[in-house]
Design a protein around this motif. Structure first.
Motif, PDB file in Angstrom:
ATOM      1  N   GLU A  85       0.827  -1.213   0.000  1.00 43.42           N
ATOM      2  CA  GLU A  85       0.000   0.000   0.000  1.00 43.42           C
ATOM      3  C   GLU A  85       0.860   1.261   0.000  1.00 43.42           C
ATOM      4  O   GLU A  85       0.577   2.221  -0.732  1.00 43.42           O
ATOM      5  N   LEU A  86       1.914   1.241   0.793  1.00 40.68           N
ATOM      6  CA  LEU A  86       2.781   2.413   0.854  1.00 40.68           C
ATOM      7  C   LEU A  86       3.583   2.586  -0.432  1.00 40.68           C
ATOM      8  O   LEU A  86       3.810   3.713  -0.876  1.00 40.68           O
ATOM      9  N   GLU A  87       3.990   1.484  -1.064  1.00 36.34           N
ATOM     10  CA  GLU A  87       4.681   1.567  -2.370  1.00 36.34           C
ATOM     11  C   GLU A  87       3.765   2.202  -3.411  1.00 36.34           C
ATOM     12  O   GLU A  87       4.209   3.032  -4.217  1.00 36.34           O
ATOM     13  N   LEU A  89       1.318   4.299  -2.858  1.00 34.66           N
ATOM     14  CA  LEU A  89       1.218   5.724  -2.550  1.00 34.66           C
ATOM     15  C   LEU A  89       2.456   6.477  -3.026  1.00 34.66           C
ATOM     16  O   LEU A  89       2.342   7.572  -3.591  1.00 34.66           O
ATOM     17  N   ARG A  90       3.627   5.887  -2.802  1.00 30.78           N
ATOM     18  CA  ARG A  90       4.868   6.543  -3.242  1.00 30.78           C
ATOM     19  C   ARG A  90       4.878   6.686  -4.755  1.00 30.78           C
ATOM     20  O   ARG A  90       5.237   7.735  -5.282  1.00 30.78           O
ATOM     21  N   ALA A  91       4.459   5.635  -5.475  1.00 29.27           N
ATOM     22  CA  ALA A  91       4.415   5.681  -6.946  1.00 29.27           C
ATOM     23  C   ALA A  91       3.451   6.758  -7.446  1.00 29.27           C
ATOM     24  O   ALA A  91       3.688   7.373  -8.487  1.00 29.27           O
ATOM     25  N   ALA A  92       2.377   6.988  -6.675  1.00 26.63           N
ATOM     26  CA  ALA A  92       1.388   7.997  -7.058  1.00 26.63           C
ATOM     27  C   ALA A  92       1.762   9.391  -6.564  1.00 26.63           C
ATOM     28  O   ALA A  92       1.047  10.361  -6.827  1.00 26.63           O
ATOM     29  N   GLY A  93       2.867   9.487  -5.821  1.00 25.39           N
ATOM     30  CA  GLY A  93       3.298  10.783  -5.299  1.00 25.39           C
ATOM     31  C   GLY A  93       2.425  11.284  -4.167  1.00 25.39           C
ATOM     32  O   GLY A  93       2.331  12.492  -3.961  1.00 25.39           O
ATOM     33  N   GLN A  94       1.780  10.369  -3.451  1.00 28.61           N
ATOM     34  CA  GLN A  94       0.879  10.760  -2.368  1.00 28.61           C
ATOM     35  C   GLN A  94       1.510  10.474  -1.014  1.00 28.61           C
ATOM     36  O   GLN A  94       2.369   9.602  -0.886  1.00 28.61           O
ATOM     37  N   ARG A  95       1.045  11.243  -0.010  1.00 29.22           N
ATOM     38  CA  ARG A  95       1.526  11.056   1.363  1.00 29.22           C
ATOM     39  C   ARG A  95       0.332  10.963   2.300  1.00 29.22           C
ATOM     40  O   ARG A  95      -0.709  11.559   2.056  1.00 29.22           O
ATOM     41  N   LEU A  96       0.517  10.215   3.372  1.00 26.06           N
ATOM     42  CA  LEU A  96      -0.551   9.975   4.340  1.00 26.06           C
ATOM     43  C   LEU A  96      -0.475  10.901   5.538  1.00 26.06           C
ATOM     44  O   LEU A  96       0.615  11.243   5.997  1.00 26.06           O
ATOM     45  N   ASP A 107       3.373  -2.801   8.758  1.00 25.79           N
ATOM     46  CA  ASP A 107       4.005  -4.106   8.565  1.00 25.79           C
ATOM     47  C   ASP A 107       5.500  -4.060   8.859  1.00 25.79           C
ATOM     48  O   ASP A 107       6.168  -3.056   8.558  1.00 25.79           O
ATOM     49  N   PRO A 108       6.024  -5.147   9.397  1.00 29.03           N
ATOM     50  CA  PRO A 108       7.459  -5.210   9.697  1.00 29.03           C
ATOM     51  C   PRO A 108       8.347  -5.081   8.460  1.00 29.03           C
ATOM     52  O   PRO A 108       9.495  -4.665   8.572  1.00 29.03           O
ATOM     53  N   ASP A 109       7.812  -5.412   7.270  1.00 34.55           N
ATOM     54  CA  ASP A 109       8.641  -5.325   6.062  1.00 34.55           C
ATOM     55  C   ASP A 109       8.659  -3.918   5.454  1.00 34.55           C
ATOM     56  O   ASP A 109       9.307  -3.695   4.432  1.00 34.55           O
ATOM     57  N   VAL A 110       7.985  -2.959   6.081  1.00 33.22           N
ATOM     58  CA  VAL A 110       8.042  -1.567   5.623  1.00 33.22           C
ATOM     59  C   VAL A 110       9.381  -0.994   6.076  1.00 33.22           C
ATOM     60  O   VAL A 110       9.719  -1.029   7.254  1.00 33.22           O
ATOM     61  N   LEU A 114      10.750   3.938   3.180  1.00 28.79           N
ATOM     62  CA  LEU A 114       9.399   3.933   2.608  1.00 28.79           C
ATOM     63  C   LEU A 114       8.431   4.661   3.532  1.00 28.79           C
ATOM     64  O   LEU A 114       7.610   5.463   3.077  1.00 28.79           O
ATOM     65  N   ALA A 115       8.527   4.414   4.820  1.00 25.90           N
ATOM     66  CA  ALA A 115       7.649   5.096   5.783  1.00 25.90           C
ATOM     67  C   ALA A 115       7.880   6.606   5.730  1.00 25.90           C
ATOM     68  O   ALA A 115       6.918   7.388   5.679  1.00 25.90           O
ATOM     69  N   ALA A 116       9.133   7.029   5.723  1.00 22.65           N
ATOM     70  CA  ALA A 116       9.448   8.457   5.692  1.00 22.65           C
ATOM     71  C   ALA A 116       8.969   9.116   4.403  1.00 22.65           C
ATOM     72  O   ALA A 116       8.549  10.270   4.410  1.00 22.65           O
ATOM     73  N   ALA A 117       9.002   8.380   3.308  1.00 23.34           N
ATOM     74  CA  ALA A 117       8.593   8.931   2.015  1.00 23.34           C
ATOM     75  C   ALA A 117       7.077   9.034   1.871  1.00 23.34           C
ATOM     76  O   ALA A 117       6.592   9.827   1.061  1.00 23.34           O
TER      77      ALA A 117
END
Length: 143
Positions: A85-87, A89-96, A107-110, A114-117
């Motif tokens: 989900e975060l990937e 968002l990053r590809a779409a240039g969006q932030r939460l 998720d532990p694999d984030v 990726l979280a900061a972006a």
């Protein structure tokens, strides 16, 4: 989701707990009164009494809580964020802007990068489950 036994040698992804442990200090008289109610069968144990008391007290403030949740635009309950989900968002240039009353889990694999972006701000009233590295990367954004 089930956890594998240690004898099997595999490690399953841990299911997030549906509650958070807290510690409180109580006066001896209050504690004794709780123990008396437990002994008399009103409650099954101390924890049962404390949970019931907290739920009853929160219920008396139910309308105020609903208004604040709506005003602050909080998600009530569980909000989960996966790497996929975060990937996206990053590809779409969006932030939460994450606002949760309950549990927010990442998720532990984030990765911290990726979280900061992808996470602009995070407000959690309750609990945040994320790796220590992700929490460190978001430290300045957690309110």
């Amino acid at each position: 989701m089930t956890q594998s036994s240690a004898a099997a040698g595999s490690i399953a992804k841990a299911k997030p707990a549906d509650s958070e442990k807290i510690t409180i200090n109580m006066g001896y008289v209050d504690l004794g009164q709780i123990d008396l109610l437990v002994a008399e069968g009103f409650y099954s144990n101390r924890t049962d009494f404390i949970r019931t008391a907290i739920r009853n007290h929160l219920a008396t403030h139910g309308d105020a809580l609903k208004q604040v949740v709506a005003r602050k635009m909080l998600v009530l309950g569980l909000q989960h964020f996966s790497a996929g989900e975060l990937e996206a968002l990053r590809a779409a240039g969006q932030r939460l802007q994450i606002r949760v009353l309950g549990l927010a889990s990442i998720d532990p694999d984030v990765t911290p990068e990726l979280a900061a972006a992808t996470i602009e701000t995070i407000t959690v009233l309750g609990a945040l489950h994320a790796s220590a590295a992700v929490k460190a990367a978001l430290a300045g954004r957690i309110r």
